[in-house]
Scaffold this motif. Sequence first.
Motif, PDB file in Angstrom:
ATOM      1  N   ARG A  87       0.612  -6.796   9.241  1.00 32.75           N
ATOM      2  CA  ARG A  87       0.939  -5.515   8.625  1.00 32.75           C
ATOM      3  C   ARG A  87       2.351  -5.112   9.028  1.00 32.75           C
ATOM      4  O   ARG A  87       2.657  -5.012  10.214  1.00 32.75           O
ATOM      5  N   TRP A  88       3.204  -4.894   8.016  1.00 38.30           N
ATOM      6  CA  TRP A  88       4.565  -4.406   8.251  1.00 38.30           C
ATOM      7  C   TRP A  88       4.624  -2.944   7.846  1.00 38.30           C
ATOM      8  O   TRP A  88       4.224  -2.582   6.742  1.00 38.30           O
ATOM      9  N   ASP A  89       5.125  -2.097   8.748  1.00 36.16           N
ATOM     10  CA  ASP A  89       5.167  -0.654   8.531  1.00 36.16           C
ATOM     11  C   ASP A  89       6.584  -0.251   8.124  1.00 36.16           C
ATOM     12  O   ASP A  89       7.547  -0.445   8.880  1.00 36.16           O
ATOM     13  N   GLU A  90       6.718   0.341   6.920  1.00 34.99           N
ATOM     14  CA  GLU A  90       8.031   0.732   6.437  1.00 34.99           C
ATOM     15  C   GLU A  90       8.628   1.872   7.254  1.00 34.99           C
ATOM     16  O   GLU A  90       9.851   2.020   7.337  1.00 34.99           O
ATOM     17  N   THR A  91       7.786   2.690   7.875  1.00 38.51           N
ATOM     18  CA  THR A  91       8.293   3.863   8.570  1.00 38.51           C
ATOM     19  C   THR A  91       9.088   3.513   9.825  1.00 38.51           C
ATOM     20  O   THR A  91      10.002   4.247  10.213  1.00 38.51           O
ATOM     21  N   ASP A  92       8.752   2.401  10.480  1.00 39.98           N
ATOM     22  CA  ASP A  92       9.475   2.043  11.707  1.00 39.98           C
ATOM     23  C   ASP A  92       9.815   0.559  11.806  1.00 39.98           C
ATOM     24  O   ASP A  92      10.401   0.120  12.800  1.00 39.98           O
ATOM     25  N   PHE A 131       0.858  -1.184   0.000  1.00 42.96           N
ATOM     26  CA  PHE A 131       0.000   0.000   0.000  1.00 42.96           C
ATOM     27  C   PHE A 131       0.896   1.238   0.000  1.00 42.96           C
ATOM     28  O   PHE A 131       1.398   1.653   1.053  1.00 42.96           O
ATOM     29  N   PRO A 132       1.103   1.849  -1.160  1.00 43.42           N
ATOM     30  CA  PRO A 132       2.070   2.944  -1.252  1.00 43.42           C
ATOM     31  C   PRO A 132       1.692   4.179  -0.451  1.00 43.42           C
ATOM     32  O   PRO A 132       2.568   4.850   0.100  1.00 43.42           O
ATOM     33  N   ALA A 133       0.413   4.503  -0.377  1.00 44.02           N
ATOM     34  CA  ALA A 133       0.013   5.722   0.333  1.00 44.02           C
ATOM     35  C   ALA A 133       0.349   5.637   1.821  1.00 44.02           C
ATOM     36  O   ALA A 133       0.710   6.641   2.443  1.00 44.02           O
ATOM     37  N   GLY A 134       0.226   4.451   2.398  1.00 46.35           N
ATOM     38  CA  GLY A 134       0.514   4.283   3.818  1.00 46.35           C
ATOM     39  C   GLY A 134       1.890   3.750   4.114  1.00 46.35           C
ATOM     40  O   GLY A 134       2.268   3.632   5.278  1.00 46.35           O
ATOM     41  N   ARG A 135       2.636   3.388   3.047  1.00 50.21           N
ATOM     42  CA  ARG A 135       3.977   2.816   3.191  1.00 50.21           C
ATOM     43  C   ARG A 135       3.952   1.591   4.112  1.00 50.21           C
ATOM     44  O   ARG A 135       4.748   1.440   5.033  1.00 50.21           O
ATOM     45  N   TYR A 136       3.017   0.679   3.816  1.00 49.43           N
ATOM     46  CA  TYR A 136       2.970  -0.553   4.593  1.00 49.43           C
ATOM     47  C   TYR A 136       2.610  -1.731   3.697  1.00 49.43           C
ATOM     48  O   TYR A 136       2.101  -1.568   2.585  1.00 49.43           O
TER      49      TYR A 136
END
Length: 307
Positions: free
Chosen positions: A61-66, A43-48
Amino acid sequence: MFGVLEGTGFEVIEPEFESCFVGHVRVERLWSGARWSEGPAWFPAGRYLVWSDIPNNRMLRWDETDGSVSEFRRPSNNANGNTVDTQGRLVTCEHLTRCVTRTEHDGSISVIASHWDGKRLNSPNDVVVKSDGSVWFTDPSYGILMDYEGDRADSEIGSCNVYRVDPATGEVELAADGFFKPNGLAFSEDEEWLFVSDTGVTHDDDGPAHIEKFKVGSNGKSLEDRGVFASCTAGLFDGFRLDRDGRIWSSAADGVHCLNADGVLIGKVRIPEMVGNVCFGGPKLNRLFIAGTSSLYSVYLNVNGVK
């Protein structure tokens, strides 16, 4: 000299594979703790990234931000394959309900497909959305063969097929039949070709372990010129994706196999466990996310994936 490159997960089989990666790049294990990982969707908008842990009846769900991992949905109805549609919504194959569903922007869940010809689907497995909004999915019997990834039941349809959901009418249409166990599927970037894996050898020693290639008709929905594109040399081709140069990056027993546009195996991304599916992500679609049996991996490539 070609072979396994020391300190990396890349195995060069044909010289052309060398242009697909940067020599110092390494495979990263992002998380571990699943029973059978499947269906990664970016999901590009949420970077996950969202993916399925089928036997544990949950989505993660893996979060790219952290770099954190959390439960996205539990129970997930033994969700398997996932994708993102043209409006950024999650589309999911569910074994337990024997449906294809869509998660709307408000979080509600709509059923896209549950029956064909008045009969319940077997257990939708993997799904893609074409640019015209049509939803294409495979329907093998894995989710009804045993209770581990769904509920044991008899097939009402009596066969395993590929279906298309019309974007205007919502009608579920038969796109292709004659499979043992249709599994992963993906379109080429120009959508002129559809690729479908058949993993029938899992339940029939003489069954297929290959990817078939179909020409998409001028009407955008009929399939023609069917033929075997490539056979797997290590286990099975389960889920896969294409890059913009027509190469296929497919799951296999020993990692990810890279096939060129002619179906020739040119290299591998070695993973220390069986792989179920892959997808491209990141802002440039040059990061390959790999759903291994128990773990989520990623690797940056010198290619760009097809959305």
